[in-house]
Design an enzyme around this catalytic site. Sequence first.
Site, PDB file in Angstrom:
ATOM      1  N   SER A  96      40.347  52.679  26.276  1.00  0.00           N
ATOM      2  CA  SER A  96      41.027  52.892  24.973  1.00  0.00           C
ATOM      3  C   SER A  96      42.410  53.275  25.015  1.00  0.00           C
ATOM      4  CB  SER A  96      40.008  53.947  24.445  1.00  0.00           C
ATOM      5  OG  SER A  96      38.635  53.394  24.008  1.00  0.00           O
ATOM      6  N   GLY A 115      42.376  47.136  28.248  1.00  0.00           N
ATOM      7  CA  GLY A 115      41.294  46.243  27.700  1.00  0.00           C
ATOM      8  C   GLY A 115      41.656  45.452  26.372  1.00  0.00           C
ATOM      9  N   GLY A 116      41.047  45.990  25.364  1.00  0.00           N
ATOM     10  CA  GLY A 116      41.154  45.459  23.950  1.00  0.00           C
ATOM     11  C   GLY A 116      42.573  45.196  23.576  1.00  0.00           C
ATOM     12  N   HIS A 160      35.093  47.034  38.617  1.00  0.00           N
ATOM     13  CA  HIS A 160      34.985  47.271  37.027  1.00  0.00           C
ATOM     14  C   HIS A 160      33.559  47.995  36.850  1.00  0.00           C
ATOM     15  CE1 HIS A 160      35.265  47.531  32.891  1.00  0.00           C
ATOM     16  NE2 HIS A 160      36.638  47.360  33.111  1.00  0.00           N
ATOM     17  N   ASN A 204      43.573  43.613  31.073  1.00  0.00           N
ATOM     18  CA  ASN A 204      42.093  43.105  31.567  1.00  0.00           C
ATOM     19  C   ASN A 204      41.649  42.416  30.396  1.00  0.00           C
ATOM     20  OD1 ASN A 204      39.641  42.430  32.364  1.00  0.00           O
ATOM     21  ND2 ASN A 204      38.976  44.454  32.597  1.00  0.00           N
ATOM     22  N   TRP A 205      41.976  41.001  30.347  1.00  0.00           N
ATOM     23  CA  TRP A 205      41.165  40.283  29.302  1.00  0.00           C
ATOM     24  C   TRP A 205      39.839  40.127  29.058  1.00  0.00           C
ATOM     25  CZ3 TRP A 205      44.596  35.246  28.919  1.00  0.00           C
ATOM     26  CH2 TRP A 205      45.959  35.285  28.784  1.00  0.00           C
ATOM     27  N   LYS A 206      39.022  40.661  30.424  1.00  0.00           N
ATOM     28  CA  LYS A 206      37.524  40.405  30.296  1.00  0.00           C
ATOM     29  C   LYS A 206      37.390  39.062  29.778  1.00  0.00           C
ATOM     30  CE  LYS A 206      37.544  45.306  29.523  1.00  0.00           C
ATOM     31  NZ  LYS A 206      36.480  46.758  29.013  1.00  0.00           N
ATOM     32  N   GLU A 209      38.788  54.849  35.210  1.00  0.00           N
ATOM     33  CA  GLU A 209      38.356  54.484  33.889  1.00  0.00           C
ATOM     34  C   GLU A 209      36.800  55.036  33.643  1.00  0.00           C
ATOM     35  OE1 GLU A 209      39.962  50.216  33.140  1.00  0.00           O
ATOM     36  OE2 GLU A 209      38.239  50.090  33.496  1.00  0.00           O
ATOM     37  N   GLY A 246      36.213  50.661  25.856  1.00  0.00           N
ATOM     38  CA  GLY A 246      36.165  49.822  24.749  1.00  0.00           C
ATOM     39  C   GLY A 246      35.407  50.578  23.583  1.00  0.00           C
ATOM     40  N   GLU A 291      32.003  47.471  34.374  1.00  0.00           N
ATOM     41  CA  GLU A 291      30.971  46.542  33.802  1.00  0.00           C
ATOM     42  C   GLU A 291      30.326  45.709  34.912  1.00  0.00           C
ATOM     43  OE1 GLU A 291      34.220  44.791  31.260  1.00  0.00           O
ATOM     44  OE2 GLU A 291      34.115  46.632  29.789  1.00  0.00           O
TER      45      GLU A 291
HETATM   46  P1  13P Z   1      39.625  49.068  26.566  1.00  0.00           P
HETATM   47  O1  13P Z   1      40.893  49.299  26.757  1.00  0.00           O
HETATM   48  O2  13P Z   1      39.277  47.918  25.760  1.00  0.00           O
HETATM   49  O3  13P Z   1      38.851  50.353  26.338  1.00  0.00           O
HETATM   50  O4  13P Z   1      39.124  48.669  28.171  1.00  0.00           O
HETATM   51  C1  13P Z   1      39.414  49.429  29.189  1.00  0.00           C
HETATM   52  C2  13P Z   1      39.024  48.802  30.444  1.00  0.00           C
HETATM   53  O5  13P Z   1      37.935  48.361  30.703  1.00  0.00           O
HETATM   54  C3  13P Z   1      40.244  47.881  31.281  1.00  0.00           C
HETATM   55  O6  13P Z   1      39.813  47.497  32.156  1.00  0.00           O
END
Ligand code: 13P
Length: 245
Positions: free
Chosen positions: A204, A225-226, A88, A8-10, A160, A166, A90
Amino acid sequence: MTRLVAGNWKMNGCLAANRRLLDELVVEAGVEMAVCVPFPYLAQLQERPAGLVLGAQDVSEFEAGAYTGEVSAAMLAEFGCRYVIVGHSERRALFAEDDLLVGRKAHAALAAGLTPIVCVGETLVERDEGRAMAVIGRQLGAVLEVLGRVAMARVVLAYEPVWAIGSGRSATVAQVEDVHAGIRGWLREQGVAADAVRILYGGSVKPENAAGLFALADVDGGLIGGASLVAADFMAICRAEAGGV
Ligand code: 13P
Protein backbone atom coordinates in the site's frame (compact mmCIF):
# COMPACT_ATOMS: atom_id res chain seq x y z
CA MET A 1 23.88 2.27 -3.46
CA THR A 2 21.28 3.15 -6.06
CA ARG A 3 17.78 3.21 -4.70
CA LEU A 4 15.23 1.07 -6.48
CA VAL A 5 11.51 1.55 -7.03
CA ALA A 6 9.97 -1.44 -8.78
CA GLY A 7 6.40 -1.66 -9.99
CA ASN A 8 4.79 -5.07 -9.67
CA TRP A 9 2.00 -5.11 -12.22
CA LYS A 10 0.81 -8.52 -10.95
CA MET A 11 -1.70 -10.16 -13.34
CA ASN A 12 -2.89 -6.87 -14.81
CA GLY A 13 -2.67 -5.15 -18.15
CA CYS A 14 -3.37 -5.70 -21.81
CA LEU A 15 -1.44 -4.56 -24.86
CA ALA A 16 -3.39 -1.32 -25.23
CA ALA A 17 -3.37 -0.38 -21.54
CA ASN A 18 0.33 -1.16 -21.23
CA ARG A 19 1.08 1.06 -24.20
CA ARG A 20 -0.89 3.95 -22.66
CA LEU A 21 0.93 3.52 -19.34
CA LEU A 22 4.36 3.38 -21.01
CA ASP A 23 3.57 6.44 -23.11
CA GLU A 24 2.90 8.41 -19.93
CA LEU A 25 5.88 7.20 -17.92
CA VAL A 26 8.84 9.53 -17.58
CA VAL A 27 11.86 8.01 -15.89
CA GLU A 28 12.97 9.94 -12.82
CA ALA A 29 16.63 10.74 -12.32
CA GLY A 30 18.34 9.70 -9.11
CA VAL A 31 16.47 6.43 -8.67
CA GLU A 32 16.39 3.13 -10.51
CA MET A 33 12.86 2.72 -11.84
CA ALA A 34 11.74 -0.79 -12.81
CA VAL A 35 8.56 -2.55 -13.89
CA CYS A 36 7.97 -6.26 -13.28
CA VAL A 37 5.45 -7.33 -15.90
CA PRO A 38 3.59 -10.54 -16.79
CA PHE A 39 5.66 -12.87 -18.99
CA PRO A 40 3.76 -12.33 -22.28
CA TYR A 41 4.39 -8.57 -22.10
CA LEU A 42 8.18 -8.87 -21.91
CA ALA A 43 8.17 -8.74 -25.71
CA GLN A 44 6.07 -5.57 -25.76
CA LEU A 45 8.37 -3.98 -23.16
CA GLN A 46 11.36 -4.29 -25.47
CA GLU A 47 10.21 -0.85 -26.55
CA ARG A 48 9.99 1.27 -23.43
CA PRO A 49 11.02 4.67 -22.08
CA ALA A 50 14.81 5.06 -21.97
CA GLY A 51 16.17 4.11 -18.58
CA LEU A 52 13.14 2.10 -17.49
CA VAL A 53 14.45 -1.21 -16.16
CA LEU A 54 12.65 -4.48 -16.86
CA GLY A 55 11.76 -7.31 -14.50
CA ALA A 56 9.51 -10.35 -14.20
CA GLN A 57 7.36 -11.62 -11.35
CA ASP A 58 8.45 -15.24 -11.04
CA VAL A 59 11.03 -17.67 -12.42
CA SER A 60 11.52 -21.40 -12.57
CA GLU A 61 13.99 -23.06 -10.22
CA PHE A 62 15.03 -25.25 -13.17
CA GLU A 63 17.40 -24.35 -15.98
CA ALA A 64 15.62 -25.97 -18.94
CA GLY A 65 13.75 -29.08 -19.94
CA ALA A 66 10.44 -30.86 -19.45
CA TYR A 67 8.79 -28.41 -17.06
CA THR A 68 5.54 -27.46 -18.77
CA GLY A 69 4.41 -23.94 -18.01
CA GLU A 70 7.67 -22.83 -16.44
CA VAL A 71 9.82 -19.88 -17.57
CA SER A 72 13.57 -20.05 -17.05
CA ALA A 73 15.89 -17.34 -15.80
CA ALA A 74 17.86 -17.53 -19.06
CA MET A 75 14.67 -16.71 -21.00
CA LEU A 76 14.08 -13.68 -18.81
CA ALA A 77 17.69 -12.57 -19.31
CA GLU A 78 17.25 -12.95 -23.07
CA PHE A 79 14.38 -10.45 -22.91
CA GLY A 80 16.53 -7.96 -21.04
CA CYS A 81 15.21 -8.49 -17.52
CA ARG A 82 17.48 -7.24 -14.78
CA TYR A 83 15.20 -8.23 -11.91
CA VAL A 84 12.79 -10.99 -11.04
CA ILE A 85 10.52 -11.08 -8.01
CA VAL A 86 10.68 -14.36 -6.09
CA GLY A 87 8.65 -15.50 -3.11
CA HIS A 88 5.93 -12.88 -3.35
CA SER A 89 3.40 -13.61 -0.61
CA GLU A 90 0.72 -14.22 -3.25
CA ARG A 91 2.85 -17.03 -4.67
CA ARG A 92 3.63 -18.38 -1.22
CA ALA A 93 -0.04 -18.34 -0.16
CA LEU A 94 -1.87 -19.18 -3.39
CA PHE A 95 0.69 -21.39 -5.14
CA ALA A 96 2.18 -23.19 -2.15
CA GLU A 97 5.72 -21.90 -2.60
CA ASP A 98 7.80 -22.77 0.43
CA ASP A 99 10.87 -21.06 1.85
CA LEU A 100 13.41 -23.37 0.23
CA LEU A 101 11.76 -23.18 -3.19
CA VAL A 102 12.05 -19.41 -2.95
CA GLY A 103 15.76 -19.88 -2.21
CA ARG A 104 16.19 -22.16 -5.22
CA LYS A 105 14.43 -19.65 -7.47
CA ALA A 106 16.71 -16.89 -6.19
CA HIS A 107 19.67 -19.15 -6.99
CA ALA A 108 18.41 -19.81 -10.52
CA ALA A 109 18.00 -16.08 -11.09
CA LEU A 110 21.52 -15.24 -9.90
CA ALA A 111 22.99 -18.05 -12.00
CA ALA A 112 21.53 -16.42 -15.11
CA GLY A 113 22.82 -12.97 -14.18
CA LEU A 114 19.50 -11.63 -12.88
CA THR A 115 18.96 -10.00 -9.51
CA PRO A 116 16.19 -11.64 -7.53
CA ILE A 117 13.90 -9.42 -5.48
CA VAL A 118 13.19 -11.78 -2.60
CA CYS A 119 9.96 -10.98 -0.76
CA VAL A 120 9.47 -11.70 2.92
CA GLY A 121 6.79 -10.70 5.37
CA GLU A 122 4.43 -11.81 8.09
CA THR A 123 0.66 -12.29 8.18
CA LEU A 124 -1.50 -10.28 10.56
CA VAL A 125 -1.89 -13.28 12.88
CA GLU A 126 1.88 -13.72 13.00
CA ARG A 127 2.34 -10.02 13.77
CA ASP A 128 -0.33 -10.05 16.47
CA GLU A 129 1.37 -13.04 18.06
CA GLY A 130 4.66 -11.11 18.13
CA ARG A 131 6.28 -13.46 15.63
CA ALA A 132 6.92 -11.09 12.71
CA MET A 133 10.70 -11.10 12.95
CA ALA A 134 10.84 -14.83 13.68
CA VAL A 135 8.85 -15.56 10.52
CA ILE A 136 11.03 -13.25 8.44
CA GLY A 137 14.17 -14.82 9.91
CA ARG A 138 12.87 -18.26 8.89
CA GLN A 139 12.09 -17.07 5.34
CA LEU A 140 15.51 -15.42 4.99
CA GLY A 141 17.27 -18.37 6.60
CA ALA A 142 16.08 -20.73 3.88
CA VAL A 143 17.33 -18.39 1.16
CA LEU A 144 20.69 -18.05 2.92
CA GLU A 145 20.90 -21.83 3.24
CA VAL A 146 20.57 -22.20 -0.53
CA LEU A 147 22.65 -19.20 -1.61
CA GLY A 148 25.37 -18.96 1.00
CA ARG A 149 26.68 -15.71 2.48
CA VAL A 150 28.40 -14.24 -0.57
CA ALA A 151 25.51 -14.66 -3.00
CA MET A 152 23.03 -13.54 -0.33
CA ALA A 153 24.59 -10.08 -0.49
CA ARG A 154 23.67 -9.89 -4.20
CA VAL A 155 19.91 -10.13 -3.78
CA VAL A 156 17.42 -7.34 -3.25
CA LEU A 157 15.07 -7.96 -0.34
CA ALA A 158 11.51 -6.66 -0.12
CA TYR A 159 9.68 -6.49 3.19
CA GLU A 160 6.00 -6.87 2.36
CA PRO A 161 3.74 -7.43 5.36
CA VAL A 162 0.95 -9.62 3.97
CA TRP A 163 -1.72 -7.57 5.73
CA ALA A 164 -0.54 -4.35 4.06
CA ILE A 165 -0.68 -5.66 0.49
CA GLY A 166 -3.56 -4.32 -1.56
CA SER A 167 -5.37 -3.42 1.66
CA GLY A 168 -4.87 0.33 1.56
CA ARG A 169 -3.36 -0.09 5.02
CA SER A 170 0.39 0.47 4.84
CA ALA A 171 2.57 -0.54 7.76
CA THR A 172 3.38 2.46 9.95
CA VAL A 173 6.70 4.24 9.69
CA ALA A 174 7.66 2.80 13.10
CA GLN A 175 6.78 -0.76 12.07
CA VAL A 176 8.74 -0.47 8.83
CA GLU A 177 11.73 1.08 10.59
CA ASP A 178 11.70 -1.71 13.13
CA VAL A 179 11.53 -4.60 10.65
CA HIS A 180 14.02 -3.13 8.18
CA ALA A 181 16.55 -2.57 10.97
CA GLY A 182 15.79 -6.11 12.12
CA ILE A 183 16.47 -7.54 8.66
CA ARG A 184 19.73 -5.58 8.32
CA GLY A 185 20.79 -6.76 11.78
CA TRP A 186 19.86 -10.36 10.96
CA LEU A 187 21.98 -10.27 7.79
CA ARG A 188 24.93 -8.87 9.74
CA GLU A 189 24.62 -11.57 12.39
CA GLN A 190 24.74 -14.22 9.67
CA GLY A 191 27.96 -12.77 8.30
CA VAL A 192 26.35 -11.34 5.14
CA ALA A 193 27.61 -7.97 3.83
CA ALA A 194 24.41 -6.34 5.08
CA ASP A 195 25.17 -2.82 3.91
CA ALA A 196 25.35 -4.00 0.29
CA VAL A 197 21.79 -5.35 0.37
CA ARG A 198 18.95 -3.11 -0.73
CA ILE A 199 15.86 -3.60 1.41
CA LEU A 200 12.64 -2.37 -0.24
CA TYR A 201 9.31 -1.82 1.45
CA GLY A 202 6.09 -2.92 -0.22
CA GLY A 203 2.45 -2.79 0.85
CA SER A 204 0.00 0.00 0.00
CA VAL A 205 2.71 2.51 -0.93
CA LYS A 206 1.00 5.59 -2.40
CA PRO A 207 2.21 9.07 -3.37
CA GLU A 208 0.88 10.28 0.00
CA ASN A 209 2.91 7.95 2.22
CA ALA A 210 5.97 7.27 0.04
CA ALA A 211 8.20 10.11 1.25
CA GLY A 212 7.76 9.21 4.91
CA LEU A 213 8.59 5.54 4.31
CA PHE A 214 11.50 6.21 1.96
CA ALA A 215 13.12 8.64 4.40
CA LEU A 216 13.83 5.80 6.84
CA ALA A 217 17.49 4.83 7.19
CA ASP A 218 17.09 1.16 6.28
CA VAL A 219 14.56 1.60 3.47
CA ASP A 220 16.36 1.54 0.12
CA GLY A 221 13.35 1.73 -2.15
CA GLY A 222 9.90 0.32 -2.72
CA LEU A 223 7.96 -2.48 -4.38
CA ILE A 224 4.74 -0.99 -5.65
CA GLY A 225 1.59 -2.88 -6.62
CA GLY A 226 -1.62 -1.03 -7.43
CA ALA A 227 -0.08 2.44 -7.64
CA SER A 228 2.40 1.28 -10.28
CA LEU A 229 -0.48 0.87 -12.74
CA VAL A 230 -1.20 4.60 -12.65
CA ALA A 231 1.61 6.51 -14.35
CA ALA A 232 1.21 9.73 -12.34
CA ASP A 233 1.19 7.83 -9.03
CA PHE A 234 4.16 5.64 -9.92
CA MET A 235 6.16 8.68 -11.02
CA ALA A 236 5.22 10.58 -7.85
CA ILE A 237 6.41 7.63 -5.75
CA CYS A 238 9.68 7.47 -7.69
CA ARG A 239 10.13 11.22 -7.20
CA ALA A 240 9.63 10.77 -3.46
CA GLU A 241 12.38 8.12 -3.49
CA ALA A 242 14.65 10.36 -5.51
CA GLY A 243 14.23 12.90 -2.71
CA GLY A 244 12.08 15.34 -4.63
CA VAL A 245 8.50 14.63 -3.47
P1 13P B 1 0.07 -2.87 -3.24
O1 13P B 1 1.03 -1.74 -3.47
O2 13P B 1 -1.06 -2.92 -4.22
O3 13P B 1 -0.37 -2.95 -1.80
O4 13P B 1 0.90 -4.24 -3.52
C1 13P B 1 2.12 -4.41 -2.92
C2 13P B 1 2.78 -5.59 -3.53
O5 13P B 1 2.36 -6.71 -3.34
C3 13P B 1 3.95 -5.36 -4.40
O6 13P B 1 4.61 -6.53 -4.68
